[in-house]
Write an enzyme that holds these catalytic residues in place. Structure first.
Site, PDB file in Angstrom:
ATOM      1  N   CYS A 216      43.208  17.749  47.774  1.00  0.00           N
ATOM      2  CA  CYS A 216      42.920  17.736  46.473  1.00  0.00           C
ATOM      3  C   CYS A 216      42.106  18.700  45.956  1.00  0.00           C
ATOM      4  O   CYS A 216      42.153  19.209  44.813  1.00  0.00           O
ATOM      5  CB  CYS A 216      42.334  16.216  46.286  1.00  0.00           C
ATOM      6  SG  CYS A 216      40.873  15.980  47.284  1.00  0.00           S
ATOM      7  N   THR A 217      41.342  19.399  46.913  1.00  0.00           N
ATOM      8  CA  THR A 217      40.643  20.582  46.247  1.00  0.00           C
ATOM      9  C   THR A 217      41.508  21.743  45.923  1.00  0.00           C
ATOM     10  O   THR A 217      41.144  22.280  45.035  1.00  0.00           O
ATOM     11  CB  THR A 217      39.411  20.951  47.228  1.00  0.00           C
ATOM     12  OG1 THR A 217      38.644  19.866  47.776  1.00  0.00           O
ATOM     13  CG2 THR A 217      38.823  22.279  47.077  1.00  0.00           C
TER      14      THR A 217
END
Ligand SMILES: [Zn+2]
Lengths: 450, 500
Positions: A216-217
């Protein structure tokens, strides 16, 4: 540009039996004369002095050039070397047996030819393949194995292979394994007597894997140049498929990733994406220099020499691990790493493993990759019956439905499971599962599965 | 460091240059600046005896690309110019010169000489290194033992020490400047009412600043001792929301984990204090290092802190918020560096010092290092007394035994090719009374005598590797060289660094 060879003075030694005596005088000083630390078995007899000439050594990996030269100049005369790689231009800053004109040729063959030519009477047999391509019979012929491998998987494979080779009835089946590795100004050398002393698998947690950046980063909140590069590498490449398959060594592919990463970095105001960093992240490049390779390779060969000649005590039964650090001063830490009874290769006890029974089997398998003591990327798992098999395809298909089932559904608290990974050889983890939470069950999924 | 590599990268589409490709694995360690220093260097190897150790060291310097080297072996001198820019790979010139003649013409960056060496040759080397202020390394390898010693011509300061990345975090949470405080306040307004998403993405630096401000309101002071820090950590942990799908928040976990490391007052390391306390002599004090060091000392006296390095570790945060936070730290770092630069400029020798050098110095200020270089003031007897006193408690402290006996035994054969054990012990006995009743010395002497002056290839290759690392550190002025003697024991596979 060709590399001048600096060892010529010492390497060009005349052959022939007449010269033989003079040639090894410097070795004979310690092979014939006892020292204050030698064991009672040291005799200094002619038989003992020439023993090392009959020792068959096997070497592999990135430290190959140094290892071959050191062994040849330490009196070893039957050396095999294995390396599947071809010579890359970036090897020339440290692998002194290679010239610019050798780029593209087999490392093993090129190195063997060079040393054989310079050290008369020394036979070097190259094998241009992976260590995993050779079977037990092949490894059985050697007396000592030295590895300077750059991948942890290859280390684990050779380690488990050598542990499995040990037959208590046959003394010759015990092959000392000497392992070396470097990173920048640092490195380590260790000696393993398979089944008798702490093995590479016992020591696995000393080389913990780097934690992966959460997806997700990468996808939505990049902050570092590395995040942008990983995004280009993992996400943009998959979406756009600019070339049929990613080749890390193709500058065009790296340039594509670099430009993607650069554009993304610009979008998020992140600085620091460079071509060099892109290459470093994508290829997972570890800095390497000639001097550190020389230190670690020589340390490994020094241990091999002591084992073969008994001219002094070797590392192994007491201290078995030497850590070297050269970036701030010079520091070595030499210690005894203890053998583990619950080692998945040389031990036989199960180890406790805390697990959330509400994880799916698939999530549990993924977590094994990140555990420092496991680092299993493609494990197969069995309990009373097989839970999941990576291969053959028919078994994989049969067991695949279990992947979405919860751990608590498949096994009970306190049950033992076995985890194997054939790509690592005979590694077999025995875990006794301890549930860290209460199993909540999952009526919906069970229903849909049935 | 990456910025330097960036400057060197040719237009994007062409990728790295041939040199960058060949040296890729080492440019990642010492960058283009270090590589340039290596390529500009001329190393002399003065070889005697069988000389493997010197040649091995040289090999490890030629591979990474030193510009030029000369090997002098008794009477034969061979000069090799590796001419990185020239068309031909390298030129080599062999001629007969005496050691004295050799030093009349050439200017060397660094000298390596192997032992044993004739006393008269050693005198010539020492005279040359002293007159021209050239660093030298003496190397001795015999049997399973070796040592090398660095002789620096004076104080040797290093800015680019490459500290461990985890040690470099300097966030100044206990003394935030107005811009940082305002930024933190802005992000933590109505903390309780923030959405799950916003709350879960507050950078941990901001979380800690917020709770520190609350703590100060309640207690009047900031948490200082261990007990207060533990209590503070619990307060931060209590701020974490657990009613979400994950049952916790990553950013708060990061904040809790960072308390012990980041909530502490900055203190000067002993090596920085050593630099601040050092009195440079006249020639030294006009060099850029000492001019900048003096300006930084002035800065420290005024602000009771070093210039801010300005880097921010990665942490869970929105991209824009993280970049804003980075910019706040960078701006402060630039401001601090500008103040230091102003002081530097006001110094008579500071007019021409590049601003980039001052900036790099400020960034590394907490990790600068000074190696004294001069030989130990204490006699070998004093060193021995300290080492052997340690050995007596070695069984209790589980420390390995001193390797000094190896240094002493090899040292006893500095000018002779070989010696008997009793000769060696007798020679040591001249400096250290009762050497013959010290079993460590007697054993080491026997082991040295056993080698009969012969080098073992592995020991010399290993030692040559360590020597090459030190030469690289000295020539590039990066990383930290030893101070000043490194002893290697190939039996136990151990090194020890000692000041002798
Ligand atoms: Zn094991």
């Amino acid at each position: 540009m060709s590399q001048p060879v600096m060892v010529s003075g010492k390497l060009t030694t005349p052959g022939g039996s007449a010269m033989k005596k003079g040639r090894w005088t410097y070795l004979d000083n310690v092979r014939r004369n006892p020292g204050p630390f030698v064991s009672e078995e040291f005799t200094g007899s002619e038989e003992a002095v020439t023993a090392s000439e009959r020792v068959k050594v096997f070497g592999a990996g990135g430290l190959g050039c140094e290892i071959l030269k050191n062994l040849a100049l330490s009196g070893f005369q039957d050396i095999h070397v294995i390396d599947m790689d071809t010579i890359d231009v970036s090897n020339l800053n440290r692998q002194f047996l290679f010239r610019a004109s050798d780029v593209g040729s087999s490392k093993a063959e090129c190195a063997a030819r060079f040393v054989e030519k310079r050290v008369k009477g020394c036979s070097i047999t190259p094998h241009n393949c992976k260590i995993q391509d050779k079977d037990d019979d092949f490894y059985m012929q050697f007396n000592i194995i030295i590895c300077g491998l750059d991948s942890i998987e290859a280390r684990r494979w050779i380690n488990s292979t050598l542990v499995n080779l040990v037959d208590p009835e046959n003394e010759d089946s015990l092959k000392p394994l000497i392992d070396g590795g470097t990173e920048g100004f640092k490195g380590q050398a260790r000696v393993i007597f398979p089944t008798m002393t702490s093995c590479i698998e016992c020591q696995l947690d000393m080389h913990a894997p780097r934690a992966a950046v959460p997806l997700c980063t990468l996808a939505s909140i990049p902050r570092q140049p590395e995040h942008c590069i990983e995004w280009a590498h993992i996400i943009a490449w998959e979406n756009e498929k600019p070339f049929p398959a990613l080749d890390n060594d193709d500058p065009e592919h790296i340039t594509w990733l670099f430009q993607k990463a650069l554009a993304r970095a610009k979008e998020f105001n992140i600085s620091g994406v460079t071509y060099s960093l892109t290459q470093g992240v994508v290829k997972n490049i570890i800095p390497a220099i000639a001097s550190t390779n020389a230190i670690i390779a020589a340390s490994c060969c020094n241990e091999a020499f002591k084992i073969a000649t008994q001219t002094n005590p070797c590392l192994g039964f007491e201290e078995n691990y030497m850590m070297y650090t050269g970036d701030a001063g010079v520091y070595t830490y030499t210690f005894k790493h203890e053998k583990k009874d619950d080692c998945p290769v040389c031990g036989n006890l199960a180890r406790d493993l805390e697990v959330d029974p509400n994880l799916t089997l698939e999530e549990f398998i993924a977590s094994l990759a990140e555990r420092a003591e496991a680092q299993l990327k493609k494990p197969s798992i069995r309990a009373e019956k097989t839970l999941y098999m990576q291969s053959p395809p028919s078994l994989e298909e049969q067991t695949r439905p279990n992947l979405i089932k919860k751990i608590g559904e498949l096994v009970g608290n306190g049950d033992e499971i076995g985890v194997t990974d054939p790509s690592l050889g005979a590694v077999n983890f025995k875990y006794r599962l301890k549930f860290s939470k209460e199993y909540r069950g999952n009526a919906i999924e069970t229903a849909s599965a049935s | 460091m990456t910025e330097v590599i960036l400057d060197q990268t040719p237009p994007i589409l062409h990728g790295p240059s041939a040199k960058e490709k060949k040296y890729d694995r080492q440019l990642r360690l010492w960058a283009a600046t270090g590589q340039k220093a290596l390529e500009d260097s001329h190393v002399l190897l003065l070889n005697s005896g069988s000389g493997t150790v010197g040649v091995e060291a040289l090999k490890n310097l030629v591979l990474p690309g030193i510009g030029k080297f000369t090997i002098a072996d008794d009477m034969i001198v061979e000069e090799v110019d590796l001419g990185m820019s020239k068309a031909s790979p390298f030129t080599s010139e062999k001629q007969e010169k005496s050691i004295g003649e050799l030093f009349e013409h050439d200017k060397f960056t660094l000298i390596m000489y192997s032992l044993p060496i004739k006393a008269e040759n050693l005198a010539i080397v020492q005279d040359y290194t002293k007159r021209h202020k050239v660093p030298a390394i003496s190397i001795h390898s015999a049997g399973f033992y070796s040592y090398f010693k660095i002789h620096l011509p004076g104080s040797f300061p290093i800015v680019d020490t490459h500290p461990d990345i985890s040690a470099t975090t300097d966030l100044r949470l206990l003394s935030p400047w107005p811009e940082l405080s305002q930024f933190a306040e802005g992000l933590t307004e109505n903390l309780e009412d923030q959405s799950l998403h916003d709350h879960g993405h507050i950078p941990y630096v901001v979380i800690l600043l917020h709770y520190l401000a609350r703590w100060k309101e309640a207690h009047g002071t900031l948490p200082s001792n261990f007990k207060e820090k533990t209590a503070f950590r619990s307060t931060v942990a209590a701020g974490m929301r657990t009613d979400n799908a994950e049952g916790g928040e990553e950013n708060f976990e990061e904040a809790v984990g960072a308390v012990v490391k980041t909530i502490s007052l900055p203190s000067l390391s002993s090596s920085v204090r050593e630099v601040f306390g050092y009195q440079p002599d006249e020639t030294e004090s006009s060099t850029s290092f000492w001019v900048i060091a003096d300006a930084i000392k002035t800065f420290h006296t005024k602000h009771n802190a070093l210039p801010l390095p300005g880097s921010v570790p990665d942490m869970k945060a929105q991209s824009t918020v993280y970049v804003q936070l980075q910019n706040i730290y960078k701006a402060k770092a630039r401001q601090d560096a500008a103040e230091v630069l102003e002081t530097v400029r006001s110094h008579p020798g500071g007019k021409d010092i590049p601003a980039t050098e001052v900036e790099l110095f400020c960034k590394n200020a907490a990790f600068i290092k000074l190696i004294h270089g001069t030989t130990s003031a204490s006699s070998i007897l004093e060193v021995a007394k300290a080492e052997f006193a340690n050995d007596e408690s070695a069984a209790l402290t589980q420390m390995p035994l001193s390797l000094l006996p190896i240094y002493l035994s090899l040292g006893a054969t500095s000018h002779v090719n070989s010696a008997t054990a009793s000769d060696i012990v007798a020679k040591i006995g001249k400096d250290i009374p009762e050497a013959d009743s010290n079993p460590s010395i007697v054993n080491a002497a026997e082991e040295v005598a056993r080698a009969n002056g012969g080098e073992l290839h592995n020991i010399s290759a290993l030692t040559g590797g360590m020597v090459a690392q030190e030469v690289i550190k000295i020539i590039t002025k990066q990383y930290i060289p030893i101070d000043n003697t490194c002893i290697f024991d190939g039996i136990t596979s151990r090194t020890q660094v000692l000041r002798t």
